[in-house]
Scaffold this motif. Sequence first.
Motif, PDB file in Angstrom:
ATOM      1  N   GLU A  18       0.809  -1.224   0.000  1.00  0.00           N
ATOM      2  CA  GLU A  18       0.000   0.000   0.000  1.00  0.00           C
ATOM      3  C   GLU A  18       0.843   1.276   0.000  1.00  0.00           C
ATOM      4  N   ASP A  19       2.125   1.178   0.362  1.00  0.00           N
ATOM      5  CA  ASP A  19       3.015   2.338   0.406  1.00  0.00           C
ATOM      6  C   ASP A  19       3.647   2.656  -0.949  1.00  0.00           C
ATOM      7  N   GLY A  24       6.485  -0.457  -7.535  1.00  0.00           N
ATOM      8  CA  GLY A  24       7.025  -1.025  -6.308  1.00  0.00           C
ATOM      9  C   GLY A  24       7.936  -0.083  -5.544  1.00  0.00           C
ATOM     10  N   ILE A  25       7.898   1.204  -5.890  1.00  0.00           N
ATOM     11  CA  ILE A  25       8.711   2.228  -5.225  1.00  0.00           C
ATOM     12  C   ILE A  25       7.801   3.024  -4.291  1.00  0.00           C
ATOM     13  N   LYS A  33       4.356  10.311   5.949  1.00  0.00           N
ATOM     14  CA  LYS A  33       3.605   9.473   6.893  1.00  0.00           C
ATOM     15  C   LYS A  33       4.553   8.720   7.821  1.00  0.00           C
ATOM     16  N   PHE A  34       5.618   8.164   7.272  1.00  0.00           N
ATOM     17  CA  PHE A  34       6.589   7.447   8.105  1.00  0.00           C
ATOM     18  C   PHE A  34       7.167   8.394   9.166  1.00  0.00           C
ATOM     19  N   MET A  35       7.477   9.621   8.767  1.00  0.00           N
ATOM     20  CA  MET A  35       8.065  10.581   9.697  1.00  0.00           C
ATOM     21  C   MET A  35       7.043  11.035  10.741  1.00  0.00           C
ATOM     22  N   TYR A  69      14.212  14.138  -1.131  1.00  0.00           N
ATOM     23  CA  TYR A  69      14.237  12.721  -1.490  1.00  0.00           C
ATOM     24  C   TYR A  69      15.565  12.406  -2.149  1.00  0.00           C
ATOM     25  N   ARG A  70      16.284  11.428  -1.605  1.00  0.00           N
ATOM     26  CA  ARG A  70      17.627  11.124  -2.079  1.00  0.00           C
ATOM     27  C   ARG A  70      17.715   9.817  -2.845  1.00  0.00           C
ATOM     28  N   ALA A  71      16.945   8.816  -2.444  1.00  0.00           N
ATOM     29  CA  ALA A  71      16.974   7.503  -3.094  1.00  0.00           C
ATOM     30  C   ALA A  71      15.642   6.809  -2.798  1.00  0.00           C
ATOM     31  N   PRO A  72      15.221   5.893  -3.658  1.00  0.00           N
ATOM     32  CA  PRO A  72      13.922   5.242  -3.447  1.00  0.00           C
ATOM     33  C   PRO A  72      13.992   4.066  -2.469  1.00  0.00           C
ATOM     34  N   ALA A  73      12.893   3.911  -1.747  1.00  0.00           N
ATOM     35  CA  ALA A  73      12.673   2.686  -0.971  1.00  0.00           C
ATOM     36  C   ALA A  73      11.751   1.802  -1.804  1.00  0.00           C
ATOM     37  N   HIS A  74      11.856   0.502  -1.601  1.00  0.00           N
ATOM     38  CA  HIS A  74      11.092  -0.456  -2.396  1.00  0.00           C
ATOM     39  C   HIS A  74      10.241  -1.354  -1.496  1.00  0.00           C
ATOM     40  N   LEU A  75       9.327  -2.026  -2.117  1.00  0.00           N
ATOM     41  CA  LEU A  75       8.459  -2.977  -1.438  1.00  0.00           C
ATOM     42  C   LEU A  75       9.293  -3.919  -0.569  1.00  0.00           C
TER      43      LEU A  75
END
Length: 146
Positions: A18-19, A24-25, A33-35, A69-75
């Motif tokens: 859902e994020d 898938g990024i 939201k995480f912060m 934003y510096r780099a992507p997070a993935h699933l």
Amino acid sequence: MRATTATEFTFPCRVYYEDTDAGGIVYYVNYLKFMERARTERLRHLGFSQAQMASDNLLFVVHSAQARYRAPAHLDDELMVSVKVDALKRASLKFYQQVRRVSDDLLLCEGHFTVACVRADTLKPRAIPELLYAAFNADVQDFAGE
């Protein structure tokens, strides 16, 4: 409300389907939201629940937010979100936060947030209660000594 000893605070989370977007990024707004969750958990760790604060006619509202934003997070990535009090005033706080991937400690996103203390009934500024102010002030002192 009670306060516990302030220490550096990090909050773990995982990226769920859902994020993410179709690739898938992590969708960019989800870092906010995480912060937010990390700031909420920081309050809880200090001994202050948002439910109790609301019943005491106290809310914290985000006045301003800046994210890079510096780099992507993935699933399925495991993330660690840090919370640092940069500045403390009578009725507001400034936080610096980072989101890092656990597996390689890569900085994915960082942000600066100004959060105002307001009355729940009027949304007018109010002073941060003494116990909470003292807990956040200990954070400022702890981080100043690093």
